[in-house]
Structure formats: C-alpha cells, structure tokens
Design a protein around this motif. Sequence first.
Motif, PDB file in Angstrom:
ATOM      1  N   PHE A 133     -11.780   3.243   6.321  1.00 23.46           N
ATOM      2  CA  PHE A 133     -10.452   2.799   5.900  1.00 23.46           C
ATOM      3  C   PHE A 133     -10.526   2.055   4.567  1.00 23.46           C
ATOM      4  O   PHE A 133      -9.703   2.277   3.668  1.00 23.46           O
ATOM      5  CB  PHE A 133      -9.826   1.906   6.977  1.00 23.46           C
ATOM      6  CG  PHE A 133      -8.895   2.632   7.894  1.00 23.46           C
ATOM      7  CD1 PHE A 133      -9.300   3.799   8.523  1.00 23.46           C
ATOM      8  CD2 PHE A 133      -7.628   2.152   8.145  1.00 23.46           C
ATOM      9  CE1 PHE A 133      -8.443   4.480   9.374  1.00 23.46           C
ATOM     10  CE2 PHE A 133      -6.760   2.822   8.989  1.00 23.46           C
ATOM     11  CZ  PHE A 133      -7.168   3.992   9.601  1.00 23.46           C
TER      12      PHE A 133
ATOM     13  N   ILE B 291      -0.060   6.369   8.586  1.00 33.11           N
ATOM     14  CA  ILE B 291      -1.252   6.921   9.233  1.00 33.11           C
ATOM     15  C   ILE B 291      -1.984   5.835  10.012  1.00 33.11           C
ATOM     16  O   ILE B 291      -2.421   6.045  11.153  1.00 33.11           O
ATOM     17  CB  ILE B 291      -2.176   7.571   8.184  1.00 33.11           C
ATOM     18  CG1 ILE B 291      -1.530   8.836   7.627  1.00 33.11           C
ATOM     19  CG2 ILE B 291      -3.545   7.893   8.788  1.00 33.11           C
ATOM     20  CD1 ILE B 291      -2.278   9.452   6.459  1.00 33.11           C
ATOM     21  N   ALA B 292      -2.126   4.639   9.412  1.00 28.58           N
ATOM     22  CA  ALA B 292      -2.801   3.536  10.099  1.00 28.58           C
ATOM     23  C   ALA B 292      -2.049   3.134  11.362  1.00 28.58           C
ATOM     24  O   ALA B 292      -2.656   2.920  12.427  1.00 28.58           O
ATOM     25  CB  ALA B 292      -2.939   2.340   9.157  1.00 28.58           C
TER      26      ALA B 292
ATOM     27  N   LEU C 110     -11.304   4.329   1.599  1.00 27.68           N
ATOM     28  CA  LEU C 110     -10.173   5.186   1.235  1.00 27.68           C
ATOM     29  C   LEU C 110      -8.920   4.377   0.907  1.00 27.68           C
ATOM     30  O   LEU C 110      -7.847   4.952   0.707  1.00 27.68           O
ATOM     31  CB  LEU C 110      -9.868   6.158   2.381  1.00 27.68           C
ATOM     32  CG  LEU C 110     -10.987   7.142   2.741  1.00 27.68           C
ATOM     33  CD1 LEU C 110     -10.584   8.003   3.930  1.00 27.68           C
ATOM     34  CD2 LEU C 110     -11.351   8.018   1.546  1.00 27.68           C
ATOM     35  N   ASN C 111      -9.066   3.034   0.879  1.00 24.39           N
ATOM     36  CA  ASN C 111      -7.941   2.138   0.566  1.00 24.39           C
ATOM     37  C   ASN C 111      -6.798   2.272   1.568  1.00 24.39           C
ATOM     38  O   ASN C 111      -5.618   2.249   1.197  1.00 24.39           O
ATOM     39  CB  ASN C 111      -7.424   2.382  -0.851  1.00 24.39           C
ATOM     40  CG  ASN C 111      -8.426   1.981  -1.913  1.00 24.39           C
ATOM     41  OD1 ASN C 111      -9.101   0.948  -1.780  1.00 24.39           O
ATOM     42  ND2 ASN C 111      -8.549   2.768  -2.962  1.00 24.39           N
ATOM     43  N   TYR C 112      -7.160   2.420   2.838  1.00 29.16           N
ATOM     44  CA  TYR C 112      -6.157   2.399   3.902  1.00 29.16           C
ATOM     45  C   TYR C 112      -6.071   0.975   4.451  1.00 29.16           C
ATOM     46  O   TYR C 112      -7.108   0.324   4.656  1.00 29.16           O
ATOM     47  CB  TYR C 112      -6.541   3.355   5.032  1.00 29.16           C
ATOM     48  CG  TYR C 112      -6.151   4.788   4.783  1.00 29.16           C
ATOM     49  CD1 TYR C 112      -5.052   5.344   5.426  1.00 29.16           C
ATOM     50  CD2 TYR C 112      -6.862   5.581   3.900  1.00 29.16           C
ATOM     51  CE1 TYR C 112      -4.687   6.666   5.204  1.00 29.16           C
ATOM     52  CE2 TYR C 112      -6.503   6.901   3.666  1.00 29.16           C
ATOM     53  CZ  TYR C 112      -5.420   7.432   4.320  1.00 29.16           C
ATOM     54  OH  TYR C 112      -5.049   8.732   4.091  1.00 29.16           O
TER      55      TYR C 112
ATOM     56  N   GLU D 269       0.831  -1.200   0.000  1.00 33.05           N
ATOM     57  CA  GLU D 269       0.000   0.000   0.000  1.00 33.05           C
ATOM     58  C   GLU D 269       0.869   1.256   0.000  1.00 33.05           C
ATOM     59  O   GLU D 269       2.082   1.191   0.177  1.00 33.05           O
ATOM     60  CB  GLU D 269      -0.926   0.006   1.226  1.00 33.05           C
ATOM     61  CG  GLU D 269      -1.897  -1.154   1.286  1.00 33.05           C
ATOM     62  CD  GLU D 269      -1.291  -2.381   1.936  1.00 33.05           C
ATOM     63  OE1 GLU D 269      -0.087  -2.335   2.292  1.00 33.05           O
ATOM     64  OE2 GLU D 269      -2.003  -3.394   2.079  1.00 33.05           O
ATOM     65  N   ASP D 270       0.212   2.403  -0.222  1.00 28.19           N
ATOM     66  CA  ASP D 270       0.926   3.679  -0.156  1.00 28.19           C
ATOM     67  C   ASP D 270       1.556   3.849   1.222  1.00 28.19           C
ATOM     68  O   ASP D 270       0.924   3.581   2.247  1.00 28.19           O
ATOM     69  CB  ASP D 270      -0.038   4.839  -0.418  1.00 28.19           C
ATOM     70  CG  ASP D 270      -0.572   4.829  -1.842  1.00 28.19           C
ATOM     71  OD1 ASP D 270       0.108   4.253  -2.707  1.00 28.19           O
ATOM     72  OD2 ASP D 270      -1.663   5.380  -2.070  1.00 28.19           O
ATOM     73  N   LYS D 271       2.804   4.301   1.233  1.00 30.61           N
ATOM     74  CA  LYS D 271       3.550   4.357   2.497  1.00 30.61           C
ATOM     75  C   LYS D 271       2.915   5.321   3.499  1.00 30.61           C
ATOM     76  O   LYS D 271       2.883   5.039   4.693  1.00 30.61           O
ATOM     77  CB  LYS D 271       5.010   4.757   2.224  1.00 30.61           C
ATOM     78  CG  LYS D 271       5.707   3.905   1.176  1.00 30.61           C
ATOM     79  CD  LYS D 271       5.604   2.414   1.477  1.00 30.61           C
ATOM     80  CE  LYS D 271       6.233   1.586   0.378  1.00 30.61           C
ATOM     81  NZ  LYS D 271       5.983   0.141   0.551  1.00 30.61           N
ATOM     82  N   HIS D 272       2.411   6.429   3.003  1.00 31.75           N
ATOM     83  CA  HIS D 272       1.831   7.397   3.942  1.00 31.75           C
ATOM     84  C   HIS D 272       0.563   6.831   4.577  1.00 31.75           C
ATOM     85  O   HIS D 272       0.252   7.138   5.740  1.00 31.75           O
ATOM     86  CB  HIS D 272       1.541   8.720   3.233  1.00 31.75           C
ATOM     87  CG  HIS D 272       0.443   8.658   2.219  1.00 31.75           C
ATOM     88  ND1 HIS D 272       0.621   8.163   0.944  1.00 31.75           N
ATOM     89  CD2 HIS D 272      -0.865   9.025   2.298  1.00 31.75           C
ATOM     90  CE1 HIS D 272      -0.512   8.229   0.285  1.00 31.75           C
ATOM     91  NE2 HIS D 272      -1.443   8.745   1.077  1.00 31.75           N
ATOM     92  N   LYS D 273      -0.159   5.981   3.851  1.00 28.12           N
ATOM     93  CA  LYS D 273      -1.356   5.370   4.416  1.00 28.12           C
ATOM     94  C   LYS D 273      -0.991   4.353   5.500  1.00 28.12           C
ATOM     95  O   LYS D 273      -1.686   4.238   6.520  1.00 28.12           O
ATOM     96  CB  LYS D 273      -2.187   4.707   3.317  1.00 28.12           C
ATOM     97  CG  LYS D 273      -2.801   5.696   2.328  1.00 28.12           C
ATOM     98  CD  LYS D 273      -3.682   5.000   1.312  1.00 28.12           C
ATOM     99  CE  LYS D 273      -4.340   6.018   0.387  1.00 28.12           C
ATOM    100  NZ  LYS D 273      -5.218   5.384  -0.621  1.00 28.12           N
TER     101      LYS D 273
END
Length: 512
Positions: A427, A171-172, A430-432, A164-168
Amino acid sequence: MDQLSSLLHGFEVLLTWHNMLLMLVGILLGIFVGVLPGLGGPNGVAILLPLTFGMEPTSAIVLLSCIYWGALFGGAITAILFNIPGEAWSVATTFDGYPMAQKGQAGEALTAAFTASFFGSIVAVVVITFLAPLVAGFAIRFGPPEFFAVYLLTFCSFIGLGREDKHKIVIALTIGFLLTQVGMDTVSGQLRMTFGSTEMLRGFDFLVAVIGLFGVGEILLTMEESFSFRGQQAKINPRVVFETWKKMPKYYMTLFRSSAIGVWLGITPGGAIAASFMGYSIAKQVARDKTGFGQGRIDGVLAPETAAHAAGTSALLPMLALGIPGSGTAAVLLGGLMVWGLQPGPLLFVEQKDFVWGLIASMYLGNIVGLIIVLATVPLFAAVLRVPFATIAPMILVSCAVGAYAVQNATFDIWLMLLFGILGYVFKKLNYPLAPLVLALVLGDKAEDAFRQAMIGARGSMWVFYSNPLVGTITTLGILLLVLPLLSDTFAKIKARRAGTHDIVPPPVSEA
C-alpha cells in the motif's frame, strides 16, 4: 458549569500515583516511538495495546493516549535535527525546521515546535471538553438508521475530503469491507468466506491487522529506504526557551488560525497530515513577507506543528461522542475500547463518566508534562538515531509478534500479522492510504449490522434513511460529500472552458 465539574471529577480519577506513573511512562515511550522513523503514533499504540488487556480501562487509556501525545511531540525532533520526519505529519515541519537547525537555531526551532504543539493540543482539548457532551447528548436520539447514516457520512467524507486519489481511497475501503466479512455473520449466524478453515472462524482480528499494517509494513519500508542518520546536535537551555517564548505573541494569529484548521480537520477525517500541510500553506499565503519560507522561518515551524497537534487531539472527539474515529490512532484506540468492554458513543458519557473525564483530564495534564519532558530530554532522544536501524528493527519486529500472539494466544495470528505487513508495505509503495482500510476494518461490520437492522425494521424500504429530519440530513450530507469531487471537477472544467473562450482573440479585420 456541568463540564467544569465533570472535568474536576476527571482530575480526581486521574491524580493517583498509579495513573501518574503510567502517564509518565506513556509519554516517554511515545517520544521514543515518535523519534524512530520505523514506528509512529498509530504503530506504537497498536503494538502496545495488547499489553493493556489486563489493566483497568481508565489506566489503559491514560497509558495509550499519553503514548500518542509523546509521539506527536517526538516526530518534530527528527524532522528538525535530522531532516527525517519521525511522523508523516512532521514533513511540513522539515521545510523550515531543518534550515533553522543548520543555521545554529536548533534549540529555537525545537522550542517553537514543542510550544506550538502544546498550544494546538490544549485548544483542541478545550473544544473536546465543551463540545463532546453536547454531541453525545444529541446522539442519544440515534437508532440503527441514524447510526448507519453516520457511518455512511464517515466513509463518504474520507472519499470526498481525502487528499489521496479517490479511486485509491475507494479500493482501500473496499478491501477493508471484504476483510470484515470473513467469519461468522452476526445477524444470521452463518459462516462466510472461511473456506473450511477453523482458524478463519474468528475472522481477521482488528489488532492483528493493525499491528501488521502499521508496525511490520513500516519496518519493511524503512529497511528498503536504508536511512542514514546524520543530523545536528542540539541542547535546549532555559535562556533559549524564554527568548523563543518572548517572540510567540507576535505570531498569535498563526497559532490560532492553525489551531482552528487542525480542530476542523481532526473532527472531520482530514487528519493531522492534511492539517500540517494546510497550516503551513495558509501561513505562507497570508504572510506579509513571503520571502524566507523554506529557508528557516519560525512561523514556518509554528504553523504545521500547531495544526497537526490540534488535529491529532480533536480526532478523539468523534470517537468518544459518536464512536467514529477521526484518525488512524483514534481507530486503534476505538478497537481498544471495544476490547476493554466499552462501547464508544453517546451512552459512554452516561455509563462511564470516570473513564471519559479521566481521559479528558489526562489530555490536559499529559500535554503539560509532555512539554516539560521534551524540553528536557531532546539530547537523549536525538542520540537514539545514532543507533543502527539494523539493531532496532528486530526488536520492533519481536514486539509486533508478541503483541499479535497476545490477542488470542494463536500462532496463526503471527502469520496473519506478517501478511498484513506485506499488504501495508505494498500500500505504501503504491501510495494507497491505510487510514480508510483501518476505518473499514473497525466499522465495516458495525455499518453492516446497522444497515441490516434498519432494513429489517423498515421491511426492506430504503426510505427509512429519510424517515425523519435527523437521519435524512445526515444521509444527504454523506451523499453530497461522496459526489463532491465529481462536482468540483465539473465546475473546474466549466470554469476553464469559459476562461478559454474569453481568451480567444478575434482575427484582425482586413482594411481591403
């Protein structure tokens, strides 16, 4: 030989009528959970975990682990027959499994999927049998600095190796860390972020959060997507099974390669989802004849199923040996072990031999029994999808509420479960990723305690994390994994810039 004698002892613990019955019930429940798109392995284990509180730990882990094995098998049924992945790791199975079903080869596709799943799981269990005691023996040397370094390595590897995106992911993880801070500080005894509420003194219970995030969140998402179930009928007879098995030796490299991929991504935090896609992608890349992938090739079913099951099973190795879960389901089981009064980690192999080796023995026997059951009950579980989801969803929701209330007999926990369900839904929309959040919920307070104990022992010196080669190596590896995405992006930009420079064509020279 010590491992073999311990494994035989595990079979002695396992082979009682009580445990065998729980194994059978767990596999059947797991297949049912895997078939329903609104549930899944982590959800089913999380929802049913409170029901095991009064059980003896070995019986409880046999039941829950067999639910997991059954869910791993069950996800392929909907993926192949209905083009609806019952589990996220079954998405890659739909690429070739559903086209095979449409061509009238549903029985062959299901047999291949179940056999590949069994093969991947057995390879992973063999790895666990021989590696877990070695890892555990090595980990006995761990103190607070070493444990924090391992936690740091786990968190960093989720960031560095996650798809997944690193920033996501960050955040998780951060949200999970914040949630673990609510309640009483275990080191100083002070209250934190309770805002004067007596209900918040206990903090956010891990089980309540997991039931909400997975169970309620998936129900909300499924209700929005409004699945319509239209699929292929399937019957598996012995002739189709044996004919499919005759073809298996031709694909031995696919089976072993996908098993190796799955074991590696299970031990590291890659997970079954990444393993299934990687297994499928590599099988497609190395195939001599690349045509036909996506149109109904049997190796397009074998590769993702083998890798996913090997990853799902081997994820229990770091949980048992180090107390570090390698998947969302392993994180749920980790919480269960703590509820039963067991401390996962290296001493578990010394203090709870019956529990550990009974679990490992159940992995062998559970997968054998699971293979037989799924081959015999495909039409029955496929018929479950004919039941309207509007009928099934309230039953699942009630089960979630009962499970949340049973944790501490508190109505407030049901409201928390619903709030976490909404968070899980957001989540997913938003694809988290939820796995980092669950990991932080389980290990956040332990990482904090290990860090503060290390700091107290070293009088505030950060060099304690390089005080010996073991902790220094683990800490350095964690930092490298943390900056791995940044290094990869930098090297990619440099490579692209050099390639762009070489592609510049000099202007033509004028003859004048």
